[in-house]
Structures are given as structure tokens and as C-alpha cells.
Design an enzyme around this catalytic site. Structure first.
Site, PDB file in Angstrom:
ATOM      1  N   GLU A  66      46.932  39.613 -40.758  1.00 22.13           N
ATOM      2  CA  GLU A  66      47.614  39.173 -39.530  1.00 22.13           C
ATOM      3  C   GLU A  66      48.857  38.419 -39.984  1.00 22.13           C
ATOM      4  OE1 GLU A  66      46.697  39.710 -36.332  1.00 22.13           O
ATOM      5  OE2 GLU A  66      44.914  40.849 -36.861  1.00 22.13           O
ATOM      6  N   ASN A  97      49.134  26.907 -38.169  1.00 21.77           N
ATOM      7  CA  ASN A  97      49.828  26.763 -36.879  1.00 21.77           C
ATOM      8  C   ASN A  97      48.907  26.722 -35.655  1.00 21.77           C
ATOM      9  OD1 ASN A  97      49.497  29.569 -37.403  1.00 21.77           O
ATOM     10  ND2 ASN A  97      51.021  30.023 -35.839  1.00 21.77           N
ATOM     11  N   CYS A 152      53.072  32.736 -33.927  1.00 21.24           N
ATOM     12  CA  CYS A 152      53.499  33.989 -34.582  1.00 21.24           C
ATOM     13  C   CYS A 152      54.043  34.997 -33.577  1.00 21.24           C
ATOM     14  CB  CYS A 152      52.341  34.581 -35.370  1.00 21.24           C
ATOM     15  SG  CYS A 152      50.878  34.804 -34.355  1.00 21.24           S
TER      16      CYS A 152
END
Ligand code: NAD
Length: 458
Positions: A208, A113, A242
Site C-alpha cells: 500500500e 500517518n 495517502c
């Protein structure tokens, strides 16, 4: 091939070359120069992967990485210094300090992303701390992965840094090896797989991961500005962020105004015909595109809701009061779809927020300081903001990461260096005197042991 690379990195680390801070700095500078030289090509690759607008590529990928690099180059010497602590008097005479040392070879696995920034940012800290690294970028952002590979081949010898391209199989081959540290960015589902592999060798990890990030807007909020900041944080990178706000919880008295301003800001950003905007990215993978389309089925759409299969376009979309058991409210959306749910009493918020595991981000829009404080202190989440979205990521002094299901460990700036360093404790004793209290026969010091409480605590 993986085994050979791993062996080569083990051998290289054993030469102790990476312990030399000037060696690290020299390579960080080379990496910096190569990213500067390749910046346009990196932006082109990001555009080829998912039509990422150039401004967003510069702001959130290349310049973000360059700023981390500049900071690391400037500070790596001071970060690497031993930190003297006051010596314990029971060790008299002694000097005591904490010595940061590299772990060894580290594995970095990154997602699609923010495919450049999320691969390079951890690499910078890993190298600043004196490790060697193998980097496995995402198989879905192929153009960006290729350029990352090209840059690292040009800058580093493979025994120091190598990019291994490939998908799940390659990732699993890498995870089967013994690493001294693993840094993973991606979904919570895959994070669990990584954690299990790491446990085999007791390898420390940073994970993460993801979460369903609430964004709460109360009656006192500055609604027009809230709408603008929410729309920006949600629709940048086409919602594939995110820490994007995942869903809005808005007080019913200000819902109509918020929706009106959200619509207006979205149109101001991307024009009436949003599909033709050069400032709005596409969904990066077919699979994710199909999932997002499926999420929209049967949902009451307030705005947007259109899509185009030819280039995986999904319009910035507002969804009105979705059912809590619908797929859109099941897990992280990770796309340009924003559910809006109204509440009447503050006590209702808890039902929504605690329905999900601890989120990666959390946002509150309010002018009521007590309300802001109550929410920020009551809930556990990775990081967040009051009266804005996403911006906490921009401060290098703030550790960026999750908690619980949204991750383990925080990085950026010095935090990345710290995370990739083992903090070795050293006591250097003087030899000109040796206080005898700790030695047998103990009867001599029995009376003292309770008085001098920490004398014998090891
Ligand atoms: P993903 O977990 O599917 O993949 C991430 C990486 O893991 C890729 O390199 C992939 O090749 C590898 N991988 C996938 N399946 C694997 C398996 N079974 N075994 C071993 N390796 C495997 O994530 P994604 O779809 O690439 O990225 C999107 C997700 O990442 C979202 O959930 C998003 O919230 C999260 N994310 C988190 C952060 C953060 O900083 N916390 C940042 C960006 C994205």
C-alpha cells in the site's frame, strides 16, 4: 528475539488452532472489546503523537477499525466456507470447490500517518483468514505504537500475534526472515525494499504505497461545494493522508472562485487563527516538517504559508501556479500544502497527469458526465471519486489500494480476508466409474481429443 518469535509463530500455526473459525472469532471479539475499552487512551496517544483531533481519531482510526472488526466477526464464518464451483464434466464424476486457507505467519509493517488504523485493519483480515501475525508499527508514532503493543499483549498470546516496536533496523531484521505473506503500508521507496526482500522467499505481498493524486475541477463543477470537499480531504490529518488530493488542476475560468471558496472554507473549519484550532493536526515527524517547510520556500503563497517549529505546525496553505520542476511538484507532498494550477483546454490535463506514475487516488469535480467518464476511464489509478475526495475509502466493498507505483493489492472488508487467504482448488473424484479417454494407448481417443476441446487441457 525476532528469530524466536518467528519460530514460536511457526510452531503455533502448525498446531492448526487458527484453522478453527470459532478460535479466530473468539480473538477478534477480544480485540474488539479491548479497543472499545481503550478507545480514549488510543485517542490520547494519537493526540500526543501529532495533536490529532479527537473527532478525527474516532472517525478515521478507532471507529474505522471497530467497523472492520464488526464486519469480520459477523462474516468470518461465511467467508471461510468452501465455495463450490460447477464440476468440469471431463472430471465426471467429481465435486469441485475453492477452499480459502491461511498462508501461515504474516508480517505487517505500518506507517505513522494513520498509525492505529493502518496497523489494525490489515491485522483484522489476517486473523479472520486464520494467519498468525507479527506487526511492526512506525517508530515515529511512538505513543500509538506503544498502545497497539499493549493491546495486543493483553489480547493475544505472542505466538499468535506480537507487536515488534522499532525502526528501520528492526524492520530489516524482520524482513530477513521467511514469511508466508507480507503486508506493507508506506512509501514507494521502502515498498521496493520490501518487495525485494519478499522475492528472496517468493513471499506474496500487498504493498500500500504512495502517489501524487490529481484533483481536477472543470468549468461546470459546483465550485463552492467542490472547494469544501477538497479542503476537507486535503486538510484532514493535516494533509498526511495517502489519498489526499495532492494538487488541483482547475479550469482558468473558475480558478478565482475556487480559490475564494477554498479560503473561506478553510477559515470556517479552523477559524481565522488556524494555529489555535483544536481541529487541525500537526506534522508527525521533524524530518517531514523540515521537508514541507523547504517545499514552501520561494513559492507564491495564496493563503496560509505560516509555520511554527515548536509543535511542527504548518498552516493550511494554497500555492499559486508552482513551477513543475519545483520540489513541491516533484513527488507526493503529504502535508497541508495545496498547489493550484490552471488549465485552459482539456488536452492540457494529460501533460500534468502523465508526468507522474499511476496515482493512489484521482478526483474529478464536474457536472459534465462525459468529462467525468473520459477522465475516470482514461487514466489508471488506485481508486477515486467524482465530486468528492477520500470517501471511496469508506465503503468496505471497494478494494482499497494502488496500482503500478502506488501499490499492489487492495483490502478492506472481505477483500482483506481474500488477500490473506490462499484459494486452494480441490477436485474430489468419485470412484464408482473411471472414464478411460485420457489413458494410453491414445489411438482409441485420438479422434475425440479435438472434438472435446478441453478434455486434456491441464
Ligand atoms: P515509510 O515507507 O518511511 O515507513 C513505513 C514503514 O517502513 C515504517 O514502519 C518504517 O519503520 C519501515 N521502514 C522505513 N524504512 C525502511 C527500510 N529502509 N527498510 C525496511 N523498513 C523500513 O513510510 P512513512 O513515512 O511511515 O509513511 C508515509 C508514506 O506512506 C507516504 O508516502 C504515504 O503516501 C504512504 N502511505 C500509504 C498508504 C496507503 O494505504 N497506500 C497509507 C498511508 C501512508
Amino acid at each position: 528475539m525476532v528469530k524466536q518469535l518467528v519460530a514460536a509463530q511457526n510452531d503455533f500455526f502448525a498446531t492448526q488452532k487458527t484453522k478453527d473459525v470459532s478460535f479466530r472469532k473468539q480473538y477478534l471479539k477480544k480485540l474488539q472489546q479491548e479497543i472499545i475499552d481503550q478507545e480514549d487512551a488510543i485517542c490520547d496517544a494519537l493526540y500526543a503523537d501529532f495533536k490529532k483531533p479527537k473527532f478525527e481519531s474516532l472517525a478515521t482510526e478507532t471507529q474505522f477499525a471497530l467497523s472492520e472488526l464488526k464486519h469480520a466477526i459477523k462474516n468470518v464464518e461465511s467467508w471461510s466456507e468452501p465455495e463450490r464451483v460447477s464440476a468440469s464434466w471431463s472430471n465426471f464424476p467429481s465435486k469441485e470447490w475453492i477452499q480459502p486457507e491461511p498462508y501461515g505467519k504474516v508480517l505487517i509493517i505500518s506507517p505513522w500517518n494513520y498509525p492505529f488504523m493502518l496497523a489494525i485493519s490489515p491485522l483484522i483480515g489476517a486473523l479472520a483468514a486464520g494467519n498468525t501475525a507479527i506487526l511492526k508499527p512506525s517508530e515515529f508514532s511512538t505513543n500509538t505504537s506503544k498502545i497497539i503493543s499493549r493491546i495486543t499483549r493483553k489480547v493475544f498470546p505472542p505466538e499468535y500475534v506480537t507487536v515488534v516496536e522499532g525502526g528501520v533496523e528492526v524492520s530489516q531484521q524482520l524482513l530477513a526472515e521467511k514469511w508466508e505473506y507480507i503486508f506493507f503500508t508506506g512509501s514507494t521507496k521502502v515498498g521496493k525494499i520490501v518487495y525485494k526482500s519478499a522475492a528472496e522467499h517468493l513471499t506474496p505481498v500487498t504493498l500500500e504505497l504512495s502517489g501524487k493524486n490529481p484533483c481536477i475541477v472543470d468549468e461546470t463543477a459546483s465550485i463552492k461545494l467542490a472547494a469544501k470537499r477538497i479542503a476537507w480531504g486535503k486538510f484532514i490529518n493535516a494533509g498526511q493522508t495517502c489519498i489526499a488530493p495532492d494538487y488541483i488542476l482547475v479550469h482558468k475560468n473558475v480558478k478565482d472562485a475556487l480559490v475564494k471558496h477554498l479560503k473561506q472554507h478553510i477559515m470556517d473549519f479552523y477559524g481565522e487563527n488556524m494555529e489555535t484550532s483544536n481541529d487541525f493536526a500537526r506534522i508527525a515527524t521533524d524530518k517531514h516538517y523540515e521537508e514541507l517547510k523547504a517545499m514552501l520556500e520561494g513559492q507564491p503563497v495564496l493563503f496560509g504559508g505560516t509555520f511554527a517549529d515548536k509543535d511542527r505546525y504548518i498552516a493550511p496553505t494554497l500555492v499559486d501556479e508552482p513551477q513543475l520542476d519545483s520540489t513541491i511538484m516533484e513527488g507526493e507532498i503529504f502535508g497541508p500544502i495545496l498547489p493550484i494550477i490552471s488549465y485552459t483546454e482539456e488536452s492540457e490535463l494529460d501533460t500534468y497527469i502523465t508526468k507522474y506514475p499511476k496515482s493512489l487516488a484521482f478526483y474529478v469535480f464536474s457536472e459534465n458526465k462525459k468529462f467525468q467518464k473520459r477522465l475516470m476511464y482514461s487514466y489508471s489509478f488506485g481508486g477515486g471519486a467524482i465530486n468528492d475526495t477520500v470517501v471511496h475509502i469508506s465503503n468496505k466493498d471497494l478494494p482499497f489500494g494502488g496500482v503500478g507505483a502506488s501499490g499492489i493489492g487492495g483490502y478492506h472488508g472481505k477483500h482483506t480476508f481474500e488477500l490473506f487467504s490462499h484459494h486452494k482448488s480441490v477436485a474430489k473424484r468419485g470412484t464408482w466409474v473411471d472414464v478411460p479417454l485420457r489413458y494410453a494407448p491414445y489411438s482409441i481417443s485420438m479422434d475425440l481429443v479435438k472434438k472435446i476441446k478441453h478434455l486434456f487441457i491441464f
